[in-house]
Design a protein around this motif. Structure first.
Motif, mmCIF file in Angstrom:
data_model
loop_
_atom_site.group_PDB
_atom_site.id
_atom_site.type_symbol
_atom_site.label_atom_id
_atom_site.label_comp_id
_atom_site.label_asym_id
_atom_site.label_seq_id
_atom_site.Cartn_x
_atom_site.Cartn_y
_atom_site.Cartn_z
ATOM 1 N N ALA A 75 9.161 4.692 -1.927
ATOM 2 C CA ALA A 75 8.273 5.275 -0.914
ATOM 3 C C ALA A 75 6.809 5.041 -1.276
ATOM 4 N N SER A 76 6.501 5.103 -2.561
ATOM 5 C CA SER A 76 5.108 4.928 -2.990
ATOM 6 C C SER A 76 4.627 3.496 -2.831
ATOM 7 N N MET A 77 5.559 2.542 -2.743
ATOM 8 C CA MET A 77 5.163 1.147 -2.578
ATOM 9 C C MET A 77 4.457 0.904 -1.239
ATOM 10 N N ALA A 78 4.661 1.805 -0.283
ATOM 11 C CA ALA A 78 3.972 1.670 1.004
ATOM 12 C C ALA A 78 2.470 1.891 0.858
ATOM 13 N N ALA A 79 2.059 2.492 -0.261
ATOM 14 C CA ALA A 79 0.639 2.822 -0.446
ATOM 15 C C ALA A 79 -0.111 1.804 -1.296
ATOM 16 N N VAL A 80 0.573 0.753 -1.773
ATOM 17 C CA VAL A 80 -0.120 -0.205 -2.638
ATOM 18 C C VAL A 80 -1.171 -0.962 -1.841
ATOM 19 N N LYS A 81 -2.289 -1.281 -2.508
ATOM 20 C CA LYS A 81 -3.406 -1.962 -1.853
ATOM 21 C C LYS A 81 -3.676 -3.350 -2.426
#
Length: 548
Positions: free
Chosen positions: A131-137
């Motif tokens: 789920a946190s991979m959606a926030a990578v920049k």
């Protein structure tokens, strides 16, 4: 000779301190009386319904989460993160670095925590990371997230393989493991269709399509964390869904085919034994070659289909049918492998099918999209069918619980070295036909078939040596390695004198020739079976004492 003495009603021979000991007078115990086959089938069916579909569903979630990056790429991931082809390949491969490093420790922790608690812990961890991979920049953030995703997922596949080996005797494991592993083919088919639907949410709440892929596909994993902790049975001895009589039946069936060793607790000596057993590395090399090709297909199949001539969105959908055929082929190969108690023969066939598929991808590259698509389907079938066959072959040939758990994790770790390599097989500069990648995979699958044959010959020689043991002697290492205990238990009595006579007149070159013939002839029969020209019932007539 097997771990059972035919002069003592097939009762297990005791073994002290892993030394070869003669058997003292032994009185049959009522605990080991033969169980009615109908009752056994009823209990196996009950376990099948309760465990196999659920663990397959967990692996579907795991595999979906690790390979959805291929669909995310088509949804704009690389463009948004400014990733070039080399950085994308690193992001693919780094997952398997974490996976490999933590597979053996994960199986050791599974024995300490228990399957239910440990599997729930790792599912919660990898679901949160996904789920946190959606926030990578940035590309660096994606690479770090993929590494820790590999760390978290490392415990599931080897853990479930070991877990299933505690519930089923050896001759029933391949079909169940193949059904479990086939969840990866379902994930491939379902993943492409699901990604096609999710990408339509591009722009909702300001999120890109690839971000929605990571978010939505993490939700099932997080939900199943709770379900796993509540309903997953630990061991047959404590299974509440079985009656007391059914638990006894399961335990007897496992012990009947468990070899000399009956240890259940963690044993340090067996940890070392797994690392020093050459057979483990044979299995590991075979599965490494097969996994390099299967992971390459999983990660790049949408791109390969795109190169064949389909558009981005259609390529997502068209990546599904090859996995459907691969699922059917994998389960069919496992069914016949269990039925005829053979592993190597079917593993060689699957490897050759995969090699043929990649060869066709090269040869038909100018023959149109339909021919290329069929070739990709054949390659997918062959690659995926190899994995459960080799995995169970390894698990079947280790009697001790700790050694089996560690050996399974070691082989799974070597398999995922193939995952690291796979990210480098299909390079962006080789698009759209990827001829270099197809050539590499064709050679690797052919090499897997050759190595399987060599391993079979080695194991047959070990079986010949075991048959020379005197009655009443149990060789723990040989009895638990390189042979099918189920066959050996039933047949070693009538075969020992013949095998001793055979070995007394055979030189080493003759033994190798004998083993080579024993490998090639069944292979011919299996190929006839596959094309419905004959039956596959040859295994019990050619070298019936060998399980290789």
């Amino acid at each position: 000779m097997s771990a059972y003495d035919w002069k003592n009603n097939n009762q297990p021979i005791t073994l002290e301190n892993a030394q070869v000991q003669p058997v003292a007078s032994y009185q049959p115990s009522s605990e080991h009386t033969e169980v009615d086959n109908t009752a056994v089938k009823r209990v196996v069916r009950k376990i099948d319904i309760r465990i196999v579909p659920y663990v397959s569903l967990l692996y579907l979630c795991s595999y979906l989460d690790r390979v959805n990056i291929g669909n995310a790429k088509l949804a704009g991931l690389t463009e948004d993160l400014n990733m070039n082809n080399s950085m994308y390949s690193v992001a693919l491969s780094i997952f398997f670095v974490g996976y490999i490093l933590f597979e053996v420790p994960a199986n050791v922790l599974l024995k300490l925590f228990g399957p239910r608690r440990w599997i729930a812990i790792i599912m919660l961890t990898w679901g949160a990371i996904m789920a946190s991979m959606a926030a990578v920049k940035t590309s660096a953030g994606l690479i770090v997230a993929r590494f820790f995703l590999g760390v978290a997922e490392a415990g599931l596949f080897p853990g479930i393989i070991y877990y299933l080996s505690l519930w089923y005797p050896r001759h029933l494991q391949t079909l169940r493991v193949s059904i479990f592993y086939s969840a990866s083919t379902v994930a491939g088919a379902f993943g492409g269709v699901l990604a096609f639907g999710i990408v339509q949410m591009d722009g909702v709440y300001g999120l890109r399509g690839w971000q929605w892929i990571f978010l939505i596909e993490a939700i099932p994993t997080l939900l199943f964390t709770i379900v796993t902790y509540v309903i997953l049975p630990e061991y047959p001895e404590t299974a509440k869904f079985l009656t007391e009589e059914e638990r006894i039946i399961v335990i007897r069936q496992i012990e009947e085919h468990s070899g000399c060793s009956k240890e259940k607790v963690f044993a340090k000596s067996q940890l070392l034994a797994a690392f020093t057993d050459i057979r483990v590395y044979f299995y590991g090399l075979i599965i490494l070659l097969a996994c390099t090709c299967s992971y390459s297909l999983s990660l790049f199949l949408p791109s390969i289909i795109l190169g064949i001539g389909y558009t981005d969105t259609i390529a997502q959908v068209m990546s599904a049918p090859p996995y459907v055929f691969a699922c059917v082929f994998t389960v069919a190969m496992a069914y016949f492998s269990d039925r005829h108690k053979q592993r190597a023969i079917y593993l060689m066939c699957a490897s050759l099918v995969g090699s043929l598929g990649f060869a066709l991808l090269i040869a038909l590259r100018n023959k149109g999209s339909t021919a290329m698509y069929i070739a990709a389907t054949i390659a997918t079938c062959g690659c995926f069918a190899c994995i459960p066959l080799c995995t169970v072959w390894n698990a079947n040939n280790h009697g001790e619980h700790t050694k089996r758990a560690v050996a399974i994790a070691m082989v799974a770790g070597m398999a995922n070295v193939g995952g690291i390599i796979s990210g480098q097989v299909y390079r962006g500069e080789d698009a759209p036909l990827y001829t270099r990648g197809h050539t590499i995979c064709c050679v690797l699958m052919g090499a897997a078939a050759v190595l399987t044959l060599i391993t079979r010959i080695h194991l047959q020689r070990e079986n010949l040596r075991r048959d020379q043991l005197a009655p009443g002697v149990c060789d723990d290492d040989v009895a638990c390695e390189g042979g099918h205990m189920y066959d050996k238990v039933k047949r070693v009595g009538k075969l020992q004198n013949d095998m001793q006579a055979l070995n007394s007149i055979m030189t080493v070159p003759q033994i190798w020739s004998h083993a080579l013939i024993g490998s090639i002839l069944p292979l011919i029969f299996v190929m006839r079976t596959f094309f419905n020209v004959g039956t596959a019932c040859f295994s019990d007539y050619l070298y019936p004492s060998f399980y290789s």
